[in-house]
Design a protein around this motif. Structure first.
Motif, PDB file in Angstrom:
ATOM      1  N   GLY A   1       0.803  -1.221   0.000  1.00 45.06           N
ATOM      2  CA  GLY A   1       0.000   0.000   0.000  1.00 45.06           C
ATOM      3  C   GLY A   1       0.829   1.261   0.000  1.00 45.06           C
ATOM      4  N   ASN A   2       2.159   1.127  -0.338  1.00 50.58           N
ATOM      5  CA  ASN A   2       3.102   2.257  -0.396  1.00 50.58           C
ATOM      6  C   ASN A   2       3.476   2.789   0.987  1.00 50.58           C
ATOM      7  OD1 ASN A   2       2.903   2.139  -3.254  1.00 50.58           O
ATOM      8  ND2 ASN A   2       1.120   3.512  -3.206  1.00 50.58           N
ATOM      9  N   TRP A   3       3.297   1.962   2.033  1.00 52.87           N
ATOM     10  CA  TRP A   3       3.650   2.389   3.392  1.00 52.87           C
ATOM     11  C   TRP A   3       5.077   1.955   3.729  1.00 52.87           C
ATOM     12  CZ3 TRP A   3       0.799   5.567   6.398  1.00 52.87           C
ATOM     13  CH2 TRP A   3      -0.537   5.758   6.051  1.00 52.87           C
ATOM     14  N   TYR A   4       5.814   2.868   4.361  1.00 50.59           N
ATOM     15  CA  TYR A   4       7.203   2.625   4.759  1.00 50.59           C
ATOM     16  C   TYR A   4       7.365   2.977   6.241  1.00 50.59           C
ATOM     17  CZ  TYR A   4       8.121   2.610  -0.278  1.00 50.59           C
ATOM     18  OH  TYR A   4       8.105   2.322  -1.622  1.00 50.59           O
ATOM     19  N   VAL A   5       8.139   2.177   6.943  1.00 47.25           N
ATOM     20  CA  VAL A   5       8.416   2.455   8.354  1.00 47.25           C
ATOM     21  C   VAL A   5       9.485   3.536   8.452  1.00 47.25           C
ATOM     22  CG1 VAL A   5       9.424   1.516  10.464  1.00 47.25           C
ATOM     23  CG2 VAL A   5       7.720   0.192   9.200  1.00 47.25           C
ATOM     24  N   LEU A   6       9.205   4.564   9.245  1.00 53.45           N
ATOM     25  CA  LEU A   6      10.172   5.628   9.497  1.00 53.45           C
ATOM     26  C   LEU A   6      11.011   5.357  10.733  1.00 53.45           C
ATOM     27  CD1 LEU A   6       8.178   8.928   8.783  1.00 53.45           C
ATOM     28  CD2 LEU A   6       9.891   7.822   7.335  1.00 53.45           C
ATOM     29  N   GLY A   7      10.408   4.756  11.755  1.00 51.37           N
ATOM     30  CA  GLY A   7      11.126   4.499  13.005  1.00 51.37           C
ATOM     31  C   GLY A   7      10.146   4.152  14.105  1.00 51.37           C
ATOM     32  N   GLY A   8      10.650   4.132  15.328  1.00 53.19           N
ATOM     33  CA  GLY A   8       9.812   3.811  16.466  1.00 53.19           C
ATOM     34  C   GLY A   8       8.923   4.971  16.871  1.00 53.19           C
ATOM     35  N   SER A   9       7.778   4.659  17.456  1.00 53.39           N
ATOM     36  CA  SER A   9       6.847   5.701  17.899  1.00 53.39           C
ATOM     37  C   SER A   9       7.498   6.649  18.895  1.00 53.39           C
ATOM     38  CB  SER A   9       5.603   5.059  18.527  1.00 53.39           C
ATOM     39  OG  SER A   9       4.864   4.346  17.569  1.00 53.39           O
ATOM     40  N   ARG A  10       8.371   6.118  19.737  1.00 53.24           N
ATOM     41  CA  ARG A  10       9.013   6.955  20.757  1.00 53.24           C
ATOM     42  C   ARG A  10      10.081   7.875  20.174  1.00 53.24           C
ATOM     43  NH1 ARG A  10       8.111   2.042  23.153  1.00 53.24           N
ATOM     44  NH2 ARG A  10       6.727   2.116  24.975  1.00 53.24           N
ATOM     45  N   SER A  11      10.443   7.673  18.913  1.00 53.14           N
ATOM     46  CA  SER A  11      11.464   8.532  18.308  1.00 53.14           C
ATOM     47  C   SER A  11      10.875   9.860  17.833  1.00 53.14           C
ATOM     48  CB  SER A  11      12.134   7.812  17.135  1.00 53.14           C
ATOM     49  OG  SER A  11      11.205   7.532  16.102  1.00 53.14           O
ATOM     50  N   VAL A  12       9.553   9.970  17.807  1.00 58.12           N
ATOM     51  CA  VAL A  12       8.896  11.226  17.434  1.00 58.12           C
ATOM     52  C   VAL A  12       8.268  11.799  18.695  1.00 58.12           C
ATOM     53  CG1 VAL A  12       7.216  12.350  15.940  1.00 58.12           C
ATOM     54  CG2 VAL A  12       8.425  10.320  15.136  1.00 58.12           C
TER      55      VAL A  12
END
Length: 336
Positions: free
Chosen positions: A51-62
């Motif tokens: 679906g064109n989704w990519y992981v950016l990182g962990g939730s706690r990193s934002v």
């Protein structure tokens, strides 16, 4: 396995290896780890929709005051939290004069460009258009339709996990000079575990593997996690690939049944020499039905760094595996 069969969920999860075998005398797995089986499973994984989704990182990193910036397949992306705590994402290049928005601060949920003060609240403004973003509670995702080129999905394909109130999660990230397929291929080769990671795994046996016509790839593994000396924790684990850049290991039987380890591969910008780079984001979501696990959950801030260290040690080896595979594959020397 030294336990003589698939693990159970007895009162005591620890086992003592009665007849430990030295590393060099363990049963070879090279005949079972057939390149054609791994390649076929990889090909089927790559055909599944993301679906064109990519992981950016962990939730706690934002966090509330700090954005997260990543270049996904050559596209600069920035993500931050708005005043309500929801994740916002969009191009990481300021539309005014090109400032790197990943270096800009967040004030009251608004990303403020540190070059000339353009304030972005997550809605379209001054030529800046947002990307769909999703926070699943463990990982942050972004949808990049121009990069993925697939039919978009409203939400990413998030693996089933233990309930947050009954689990502890940790996220580890490493970067390697390879492509996502090399990371996925590493995870679709469970046979290497006890040979390549003897400090963590022993008595490994693949008891089920996908056949040529299987639509649902499953590698089922009986393995013991090393604790100390001859003390181990035997489990049965199942590896699946729900998408082209994701492999999930789920504990099916034994201590921690239901726990998952998710490996997500995100393509980055190439390095200065033009070699591809991939970010590996591994999410460990641990659970247990034992009463003492409630104490472990209360100590989650202490456990998470330990979980990250353990995952990072494995990935120091596995990223070298993936990089080696890429180097051989792109030079026409890969035997598989």
């Amino acid at each position: 396995m030294s336990t003589g069969g698939p693990p159970g969920t007895g009162r005591f999860p620890l086992r003592l290896r009665r007849r430990p075998v030295p590393w060099e005398r363990q049963r070879p797995t090279w005949r079972e780890a057939r390149p054609a089986v791994i390649a076929a499973a990889l090909k089927r994984a790559q055909a599944r929709p993301s679906g064109n989704w990519y992981v950016l990182g962990g939730s706690r990193s934002v966090t509330a005051d700090r954005p997260l910036g990543l270049t996904v397949a050559g596209t600069e992306v920035v993500a931050w939290r708005d005043a309500a705590g929801a994740v916002r994402a969009g191009p990481g290049v300021c539309p005014h004069l090109g400032a790197p928005l990943r270096d800009s601060p967040v004030r009251c949920g608004t990303l403020v460009c540190h070059w000339h003060g353009l304030a972005l609240d997550g809605s379209a403004r001054a030529g800046w258009e947002p990307y769909p973003a999703y926070d699943d509670g463990v990982l942050i995702w972004v949808r990049l339709d121009a990069v993925g080129g697939e039919e978009p999905l409203e939400r990413p394909v998030v693996p089933v996990r233990p309930r947050p109130a009954e689990s502890v999660s940790a996220v580890c990230s490493v970067t390697g000079r390879c492509e996502p397929e090399d990371v996925v291929a590493n995870r679709l080769d469970p046979w290497h575990g006890a040979w390549f990671h003897p400090y963590s795994f022993v008595d490994l046996r693949v008891v089920e593997q996908p056949g040529p016509g299987d639509a649902d790839d499953r590698f089922t593994v009986d393995v013991s996690f090393k604790v100390a000396g001859r003390v181990v924790v035997p489990v049965r684990a199942v590896f699946t690939a729900p998408g082209p850049r994701t492999v999930v290991m789920r504990i099916a039987e034994g201590e921690g049944a239901g726990s998952v380890v998710e490996t997500h591969a995100t393509p980055l910008a190439p390095d200065a020499a033009g070699r591809p780079r991939t970010a590996v984001t591994e999410a460990v979501v641990a659970a247990s039905g034992r009463r003492g696990f409630a104490v472990a959950r209360s100590a989650a801030p202490v456990l998470r760094p330990l979980m990250r260290v353990a995952a990072g040690r494995l990935w120091r080896d596995d990223i070298a595996y993936a990089e080696r595979r890429w180097a051989l594959r792109t030079s026409g020397r890969f035997p598989g």
